[in-house]
Design a protein around this motif. Structure first.
Motif, PDB file in Angstrom:
ATOM      1  N   TYR A 388       0.831  -1.206   0.000  1.00  0.00           N
ATOM      2  CA  TYR A 388       0.000   0.000   0.000  1.00  0.00           C
ATOM      3  C   TYR A 388       0.866   1.257   0.000  1.00  0.00           C
ATOM      4  O   TYR A 388       0.514   2.268  -0.615  1.00  0.00           O
ATOM      5  N   ALA A 389       2.005   1.180   0.671  1.00  0.00           N
ATOM      6  CA  ALA A 389       2.907   2.329   0.752  1.00  0.00           C
ATOM      7  C   ALA A 389       3.505   2.685  -0.602  1.00  0.00           C
ATOM      8  O   ALA A 389       4.006   3.796  -0.796  1.00  0.00           O
ATOM      9  N   ARG A 396      -4.558   4.487  -4.342  1.00  0.00           N
ATOM     10  CA  ARG A 396      -5.162   3.980  -3.114  1.00  0.00           C
ATOM     11  C   ARG A 396      -6.680   4.121  -3.153  1.00  0.00           C
ATOM     12  O   ARG A 396      -7.407   3.202  -2.745  1.00  0.00           O
ATOM     13  N   ARG A 397      -7.170   5.251  -3.650  1.00  0.00           N
ATOM     14  CA  ARG A 397      -8.621   5.437  -3.742  1.00  0.00           C
ATOM     15  C   ARG A 397      -9.237   4.418  -4.705  1.00  0.00           C
ATOM     16  O   ARG A 397     -10.334   3.904  -4.464  1.00  0.00           O
ATOM     17  N   ALA A 431      -4.288   3.704 -12.729  1.00  0.00           N
ATOM     18  CA  ALA A 431      -4.318   3.144 -11.379  1.00  0.00           C
ATOM     19  C   ALA A 431      -4.563   1.644 -11.418  1.00  0.00           C
ATOM     20  O   ALA A 431      -3.909   0.871 -10.713  1.00  0.00           O
ATOM     21  N   VAL A 432      -5.524   1.220 -12.255  1.00  0.00           N
ATOM     22  CA  VAL A 432      -5.810  -0.217 -12.365  1.00  0.00           C
ATOM     23  C   VAL A 432      -4.581  -0.955 -12.892  1.00  0.00           C
ATOM     24  O   VAL A 432      -4.227  -2.034 -12.403  1.00  0.00           O
ATOM     25  N   ALA A 433      -3.921  -0.379 -13.888  1.00  0.00           N
ATOM     26  CA  ALA A 433      -2.706  -1.009 -14.426  1.00  0.00           C
ATOM     27  C   ALA A 433      -1.635  -1.132 -13.350  1.00  0.00           C
ATOM     28  O   ALA A 433      -0.933  -2.147 -13.266  1.00  0.00           O
ATOM     29  N   GLU A 468     -11.627   3.828   7.068  1.00  0.00           N
ATOM     30  CA  GLU A 468     -10.805   4.818   7.770  1.00  0.00           C
ATOM     31  C   GLU A 468     -10.834   6.159   7.030  1.00  0.00           C
ATOM     32  O   GLU A 468     -10.893   7.222   7.664  1.00  0.00           O
ATOM     33  N   ALA A 469     -10.793   6.114   5.706  1.00  0.00           N
ATOM     34  CA  ALA A 469     -10.815   7.354   4.924  1.00  0.00           C
ATOM     35  C   ALA A 469     -12.148   8.073   5.092  1.00  0.00           C
ATOM     36  O   ALA A 469     -12.196   9.303   5.185  1.00  0.00           O
TER      37      ALA A 469
END
Length: 481
Positions: A388-389, A396-397, A431-433, A468-469
């Motif tokens: 995730y980092a 992340r969204r 993002a998906v890629a 959390e978001a």
């Protein structure tokens, strides 16, 4: 414990007036055998094979006690016993040093010779430095054999897959099978703790036992030193330094025609010569398959669970009545070796029903593993946080949005799930890629149909991040007057 050489000759490690025979498990003072306990001898092997390097206490414990939880005091007791054995020599105090808060180091000069062959000493940089992996590997032997063969025709192979799938374990076994096949040896470098890409070349040189003179460029020195070497280098955990690892790998492969690189990463390095080998989770029984015991034990995920459970409890036996629960557990853990091992460890404190109950509320993500385990593999949560980092805020969204989908979903499903995510159309595609590249979601093809797959633990993690978001956003919203 280890496979120093596989050529049938008795490897001899010499330091001072001592000779260490790993295959014969014998330590000689001149011609006199010295009394030494099995654990102390294993510790000595670990330290001598990493001569000149600091070996953490956790790493020593992981190699010497791979199937058992032990306290650090056990290690100190055996180190003391080892020092007493070596104490017959006045210089023994200069062999093993304790580096405060970091571990131990064997600082004496070590030579390696083959008793049955040439007596020409080998320098410490040529000694294999592969971490030990004494446990059996379930469900991977065909792949290990294939990669072992392929390494002789492909100069760069990268094992990719999600965290906890066993990339390091498989890569180490492949590298161990190469001992004796590369004239200048096999070297291992764990890059997980390296944060600065600029330090990659210097770190790799240090891990390989190559001293870089002061004021000399580390990469140029590596290229010159390896130019004529016939060597295999295992670069472990490249994903957080993927660009630097790719650039350095290409430079080294160009400069050293007989160099081979085996890498592990959560995404491909994309070098010119790279062969990418995805590593899938272990095969698990289908949900609701109603298998008998013998049939269930044919599945690698079930076999791994049973083996790890027996390592924790010597009297553990998988009963016919337990098969449905274990089969469901392995299926719900996606066949991830790390997840299965962590679940098996919970048998110390609860029943199979209790473990399954934890899976229902996703608390299993934070279950802790062995203390000697690297931090990123201490729990599923830590492993997922590591990936995730590596994501941007937009990525992340998108991961959080895709967690609304089922385990398997189409491109149309993904578009619908991301419709209200504040990201441009181009950003969504990118993002998906990126999520596919990092093995956070899988891309599959069935004929002309393309669809995605997200592991249950990843989906649970992403949903928690979304929650959390949402809470953070609610706190940041000003109250209405």
């Amino acid at each position: 414990m280890r496979d120093l050489q596989s050529n049938g000759s008795d490897t001899v490690l010499r330091f001072g007036r001592f000779e260490l025979h790993p295959q014969r498990r014998l330590l000689l003072d001149g011609e006199r055998p010295l009394p030494i306990g099995a654990r102390a001898l294993d510790i000595l092997l670990v330290l001598v094979e990493s001569a000149g390097k600091i070996v953490s206490k956790e790493a020593i414990i992981a190699q010497v006690w791979p199937r058992t939880f032990v306290e650090e005091i056990n290690l100190r007791v055996h180190i003391s016993a080892l020092r007493r054995v070596l104490g017959v020599c006045p210089q023994s105090r200069d062999y093993i040093t304790n580096v405060r808060q970091r571990g131990y180091s064997f600082v004496a000069h070590v030579e390696q010779v083959s008793q049955a062959g040439s007596e020409t000493p080998r320098t410490p940089r040529e000694l294999p430095n592969l971490p030990g992996r004494a446990v059996r590997i379930e469900g991977r032997q065909r792949l290990i054999d294939e990669l072992t063969r392929r390494l002789h025709t492909r100069r760069h192979i990268t094992l990719i897959g999600p965290g906890g799938v066993g990339k390091t374990t498989v890569a180490l076994r492949v590298a161990q099978q190469q001992l004796g096949h590369f004239a200048d040896g096999v070297r291992f470098a764990d890059l997980a703790t390296l944060a600065e890409p600029a330090q990659l070349a210097a770190t790799l040189a240090s891990e390989m036992g190559i001293a870089v003179p002061e004021g000399v460029d580390a990469q140029a020195h590596l290229q010159a030193t390896l130019a004529n070497r016939h060597m295999l280098v295992l670069m472990d955990n490249c994903e957080h330094l993927v660009d630097a690892c790719a650039a350095l790998s290409e430079a080294l492969l160009q400069a050293a025609p007989r160099l081979h690189i085996l890498a592990t990463s959560r995404e491909a390095l994309r070098t010119a010569e790279e062969y990418v080998q995805p590593l899938a989770p272990l095969e698990s029984p289908p949900l609701g398959s109603h298998l008998r015991l013998a049939a269930a034990l044919r599945y690698p995920a079930v076999k791994l669970f049973v083996r790890r459970a027996r390592a924790r409890q010597a009297d553990f036996r998988l009963r016919e009545s337990d098969v449905p629960q274990v089969a469901e557990l392995c299926w719900r853990l996606d066949g991830l070796p790390l997840a299965i091992e962590l679940a098996a460890a919970q048998l110390d404190v609860q029943s199979l029903d209790g473990i399954l109950a934890q899976l229902a509320n996703h608390s299993y993500l934070s279950l802790l593993g062995r203390r000697s385990t690297p931090a990123r593999h201490a729990s599923l949560l830590a492993s997922l946080e590591w990936s995730y980092a590596l994501l941007s805020a937009e990525q992340r969204r998108c991961l959080q949005g895709l967690a609304r989908c089922d385990a398997y979903f189409t491109v149309a499903d993904a578009q619908q799930a991301l419709a209200d995510v504040q990201v441009s159309d181009t950003g969504r595609c990118a993002a998906v890629a990126r999520l596919v590249a990092l093995s956070l979601i899988g891309l599959r093809r069935d004929g002309g149909l393309v669809y995605y797959h997200m592991l249950g633990c990843t989906r649970a993690f992403a949903r928690e991040k979304a929650r959390e978001a949402a809470l953070a956003s609610a706190w940041d919203t000003p109250a209405l007057a």
